[in-house]
Design an enzyme around this catalytic site. Sequence first.
Site, short mmCIF file in Angstrom:
data_model
loop_
_atom_site.label_atom_id
_atom_site.label_comp_id
_atom_site.label_asym_id
_atom_site.label_seq_id
_atom_site.Cartn_x
_atom_site.Cartn_y
_atom_site.Cartn_z
N THR A 216 -8.11 -51.11 8.86
CA THR A 216 -9.22 -51.74 8.07
C THR A 216 -8.38 -52.90 7.38
OG1 THR A 216 -10.65 -49.84 7.95
CG2 THR A 216 -10.48 -51.32 6.11
N ASP A 247 -16.36 -45.44 4.45
CA ASP A 247 -16.58 -46.14 2.99
C ASP A 247 -16.35 -47.41 2.88
OD1 ASP A 247 -13.87 -45.82 3.94
OD2 ASP A 247 -12.91 -46.52 2.00
N1 ASP Z 1 -12.00 -46.37 5.74
C1 ASP Z 1 -12.24 -46.54 7.13
C2 ASP Z 1 -13.50 -45.67 7.39
O1 ASP Z 1 -13.46 -44.47 7.02
C3 ASP Z 1 -11.28 -46.46 8.09
C4 ASP Z 1 -9.97 -47.37 7.81
O2 ASP Z 1 -9.44 -47.63 6.60
O3 ASP Z 1 -9.12 -47.64 8.61
O4 ASP Z 1 -14.25 -46.13 8.35
#
Ligand code: ASP
Length: 346
Positions: A216, A247
């Site tokens: 992300t 999130d």
């Molecule tokens: N936080 C992101 C999610 O749960 C994933 C990530 O940070 O790569 O969709």
Amino acid sequence: MLDAPHPLFPSLPRSVACPLALILLLACSSGCGGSAPTDAPADEPSSRMEYALAVHGGALGSLDSLGAERQARYEAALSEALSIGEEILAGGGSSVDSVEAVVRHLEDHPLFNAGRGAVYTHDGRHTLDASIMDGRDLSCGAVAGVTRIRNPILLARRVMTESPHVLLAGEGAEAFAAEQGLGFVEPAHFDTERRREQWEEWKREQEAGAAADHGTVGAVALDADGHLAAATSTGGITGKRYGRIGDSPIVGAGTFADDRSCAVSCTGQGEEFIRHGVARRISALMRYRDLSVAEAARRVVHDVLSPGDGGIIAVSSTGEIAMEFSTGGMLRARADSSGRREVLVR
Ligand code: ASP
């Protein structure tokens, strides 16, 4: 006991001088001498950075498979994104423009799990989430589960500025994007070899429970006018199904900005970040417990979340930056008006 002269009123007996001194003390502490009102901002403008910016490219579950070549490519991409955002801030541009430009750049980069390099879902597709927030007035916009929008962060910003809503999902979000004249791509635009291999591996090793990488992307910024902003964009987690949303598009969980405290962008196991309201919790610890951004971030990442859950970047209204994680590493970078500049992976 000897009634010695009081230091302030030596000519008065101590039994009269003591209460008098106490009354004087109370009167002064409640306003004499032109003291600042108690709700005045803690930091004077002169003590804050003119601008500050932090960027992340995701939390890495483990550094074991991170070769020198991939590390160098990550660093180059983060450095480029940092320069794009910093140039806007150094030129007097807004924090919202800066974080949008950084995230948009990383969405177009195949290396990160956002936009172009998004991970594969359970059924081999890509569904994208993003959010943005303006700390001036808590305005915010987010999209979830879009499949054909080249830059979800641009759509999130339109939701913030051109709609009365905060979060639009799926087909409705894409209908709104069409009305707004935003760029559409074929879903295959988001196919990349590396993510396909990860998906294949995930299918083979689903039960193994290996530490996952979270590619992300996110950015937080303080601009010269003292305004904060945060933006986050993701493809979610490999193999997600049933319309799972993490999130990243949830304001207060993966993204938050409030000029009175800080701007935050998160990466990690989204369910945990939603459960604990991570981004807003950091802001609340600053506002209501008077913690510094570093201490608030440290407490939430290490005391509230569990080891390995992920990480955060945050910047306070004075330009103090926190980059905290409980995973093997986190791709991150920072720059500010003092000339400090760092790009870090480990
Ligand atoms: N936080 C992101 C999610 O749960 C994933 C990530 O940070 O790569 O969709």
